[in-house]
Design an enzyme around this catalytic site. Structure first.
Site, mmCIF file in Angstrom:
data_model
loop_
_atom_site.group_PDB
_atom_site.id
_atom_site.type_symbol
_atom_site.label_atom_id
_atom_site.label_comp_id
_atom_site.label_asym_id
_atom_site.label_seq_id
_atom_site.Cartn_x
_atom_site.Cartn_y
_atom_site.Cartn_z
ATOM 1 N N ASN A 53 -32.540 -84.766 -33.260
ATOM 2 C CA ASN A 53 -31.457 -85.251 -34.109
ATOM 3 C C ASN A 53 -30.133 -85.090 -33.379
ATOM 4 O OD1 ASN A 53 -29.983 -82.637 -34.843
ATOM 5 N ND2 ASN A 53 -32.108 -82.146 -35.279
ATOM 6 N N TYR A 155 -23.624 -74.451 -43.575
ATOM 7 C CA TYR A 155 -22.635 -75.524 -43.610
ATOM 8 C C TYR A 155 -21.422 -75.132 -44.453
ATOM 9 C CZ TYR A 155 -26.662 -77.869 -41.697
ATOM 10 O OH TYR A 155 -27.725 -78.185 -40.906
ATOM 11 N N LYS A 181 -28.346 -69.107 -38.720
ATOM 12 C CA LYS A 181 -27.190 -69.539 -37.923
ATOM 13 C C LYS A 181 -26.246 -70.332 -38.812
ATOM 14 C CE LYS A 181 -27.331 -72.972 -34.748
ATOM 15 N NZ LYS A 181 -27.903 -73.596 -33.546
ATOM 16 N N LYS A 183 -22.345 -72.555 -39.195
ATOM 17 C CA LYS A 183 -21.276 -73.292 -38.539
ATOM 18 C C LYS A 183 -19.983 -72.490 -38.598
ATOM 19 C CE LYS A 183 -23.949 -76.785 -37.908
ATOM 20 N NZ LYS A 183 -24.489 -76.913 -36.539
ATOM 21 N N ASP A 212 -22.125 -71.131 -34.629
ATOM 22 C CA ASP A 212 -22.136 -72.347 -33.818
ATOM 23 C C ASP A 212 -20.836 -73.125 -34.029
ATOM 24 O OD1 ASP A 212 -22.677 -74.680 -32.477
ATOM 25 O OD2 ASP A 212 -24.508 -75.176 -33.591
ATOM 26 N N ALA A 213 -20.061 -73.300 -32.957
ATOM 27 C CA ALA A 213 -18.793 -74.037 -33.048
ATOM 28 C C ALA A 213 -18.947 -75.511 -32.678
ATOM 29 C CB ALA A 213 -17.752 -73.385 -32.145
ATOM 30 N N ASN A 214 -20.160 -75.926 -32.272
ATOM 31 C CA ASN A 214 -20.420 -77.329 -31.962
ATOM 32 C C ASN A 214 -19.421 -77.946 -30.977
ATOM 33 O OD1 ASN A 214 -21.669 -77.068 -35.005
ATOM 34 N ND2 ASN A 214 -22.859 -78.406 -33.672
ATOM 35 N N GLU A 238 -22.258 -69.954 -30.197
ATOM 36 C CA GLU A 238 -22.805 -71.190 -29.618
ATOM 37 C C GLU A 238 -21.743 -72.260 -29.380
ATOM 38 O OE1 GLU A 238 -26.458 -72.364 -31.471
ATOM 39 O OE2 GLU A 238 -26.097 -74.500 -31.192
ATOM 40 N N GLU A 264 -27.442 -77.698 -25.633
ATOM 41 C CA GLU A 264 -28.101 -78.763 -26.409
ATOM 42 C C GLU A 264 -27.544 -80.141 -26.079
ATOM 43 O OE1 GLU A 264 -26.680 -77.318 -30.429
ATOM 44 O OE2 GLU A 264 -26.215 -79.429 -30.684
ATOM 45 N N ASP A 291 -32.628 -79.397 -25.278
ATOM 46 C CA ASP A 291 -33.553 -80.018 -26.230
ATOM 47 C C ASP A 291 -34.421 -81.017 -25.456
ATOM 48 O OD1 ASP A 291 -34.783 -81.709 -28.109
ATOM 49 O OD2 ASP A 291 -33.110 -81.539 -29.518
ATOM 50 N N HIS A 321 -32.794 -76.490 -28.888
ATOM 51 C CA HIS A 321 -32.200 -77.166 -30.047
ATOM 52 C C HIS A 321 -33.224 -78.125 -30.641
ATOM 53 C CE1 HIS A 321 -30.263 -80.993 -31.402
ATOM 54 N NE2 HIS A 321 -29.421 -80.179 -32.022
ATOM 55 N N GLU A 340 -35.434 -73.592 -32.527
ATOM 56 C CA GLU A 340 -34.562 -73.761 -33.683
ATOM 57 C C GLU A 340 -35.355 -74.335 -34.856
ATOM 58 O OE1 GLU A 340 -31.218 -76.381 -32.897
ATOM 59 O OE2 GLU A 340 -30.028 -75.381 -34.441
#
Ligand code: MG
Length: 393
Positions: A53, A155, A181, A183, A212-214, A238, A264, A291, A321, A340
């Protein structure tokens, strides 16, 4: 045997979630079926793949380049020496014919999708789970019976921030996960710290929570968060900065007492190697998250594994990922550190076998041949529809 046909479909996996960088309101995924002329129980043996994804459907690259190259090749050029099974390494070279090096873009996603289907087919032809095939061929027969998994989510819930978040996390813990985990980076640092502290009250220890800060933060913000996170003993921090900015990663790693996790959004062995060379990652404490479905499949992942070993990294530092069964088989068969999981998100593609629950933060693999798409009742209809005309005839 030979491959007779390859079909693809673009499927929506839209959801209402967002991370610090994107919304998933338009997300799609490519599903691929590789059809062989081997017939068992009156049906052709087919390999199924999809691409994790976070990247969109790949129909253009699949239909214009990758699928025609495979189908136009001499059929035996895609097979093992004894011509009893597909050889995904050979298929990979054919797919990548006339592709320039570097600039990997999203062709790595298209190739990864077909690669997954080819490995699913190869394992089905041998009538064994993919993890067994990989362990036998590439890991001296060493196979993990179960794999560490963590629940990714955490989220933002506009209007009911803390309640929404803690309810979500409780669901994961009740479902058998130990590590969760969440966000960060979608609000202020102070507000994120409040969110983190609310989840820390639910888990046993700091190490049971990753953030996770993306890839959202500038260097200054990433450093500010690193300092603020230091006292909590979290599992990892992350993608603090842009995934391709290895200097930022290195600077953050230097001040972070929390292990760094990233990778990822690196889609080739060469990109992964640049991270290892220039990103300041520490093989004793940090994590790699490549991934395989997004990054040219297992064929390239195998090269990445060989590369990290040369730089003193253990495969146990890789926790891919994606939350899909393909990576789960790679984890068990190649001795990775885990996988994950996105409970309830990216359905029907996310998640593992319907019949095997997560227990104490670990999941066993099913005995089904291939990667086990047949073990997911919600996912199989996608593929049944793609191949229905073959079964009826
Ligand atoms: Mg991430």
């Amino acid at each position: 045997m030979k491959i007779t046909e390859i079909r693809d479909e673009t499927v929506s996996i839209r959801s209402d979630i967002s991370n610090a960088f994107i919304s998933f309101s338009e997300m799609t995924v490519s599903a691929v079926a590789v059809i062989s002329d081997v017939v068992r129980n009156g049906k052709p043996v087919c390999g199924f793949g999809f691409h994790s994804n976070g990247r969109y459907g790949q129909q253009g690259i699949l239909r214009e380049r990758m699928i025609p190259r495979l189908l136009q090749a001499d059929p035996e050029k895609l097979l093992t020496e004894d011509e009893t099974n597909v050889d995904p390494f050979k298929a990979w070279n054919i797919m990548m014919r006339n592709e320039k090096p570097g600039g990997h873009g999203e062709r790595s996603v298209a190739v990864g999708t077909i690669d997954m289907a080819l490995w699913d087919l190869a394992a089905k032809i041998e009538d064994k789970p993919l993890a067994h095939l990989l362990a036998e061929r590439y890991n001296d027969g060493v196979l993990d019976d179960e794999v560490y998994v963590y629940a990714a989510g955490g989220y933002y819930y506009p209007g009911k921030e803390i309640v929404g978040l803690t309810e979500e996390m409780k669901r994961y813990l009740d479902a058998g996960y130990n590590t969760v985990k969440m966000k960060i980076g979608g609000t202020s640092l102070a507000r994120d710290i409040e969110r983190i502290e609310s989840v820390l009250k639910l888990v046993e220890k700091g190490e049971d929570l990753a953030v996770d800060a993306n890839g959202r933060f500038s260097l200054d913000t990433a450093l500010e968060y690193a300092e603020a996170l230091n006292s909590y003993g979290l599992k990892w921090y992350e993608e603090p900065g842009d995934p391709l900015d290895f200097e930022v990663n290195k600077r953050v790693q230097e001040v972070s007492e929390t292990p760094i996790a990233t990778g990822e959004n690196l889609f080739s062995m060469q990109d992964a190697r640049n991270l290892i060379r220039y990103g300041g990652m520490d093989p004793k404490q940090d994590y790699l998250q490549f991934d395989p479905a997004l990054s040219y499949g297992f064929v390239e992942f195998y090269r990445t594994l060989e590369m990290i070993k040369q730089y003193g990294w253990s495969p146990r530092r890789i926790i891919p990922h994606g939350g899909h069964q393909f990576a789960l088989h790679l984890a068990a068969g190649m001795g990775l550190g885990g996988n994950e999981s996105y409970p309830g998100v990216f359905e029907p593609f996310g998640g593992f076998s319907d019949t095997i629950p997560v227990e104490d933060g670990r999941v066993r693999l099913s005995d089904a041949p291939g990667i086990g798409i047949e073990e997911k009742q919600s996912l199989m209809p996608v593929y049944e529809q793609m191949i229905s005309s073959l079964i009826e005839n």
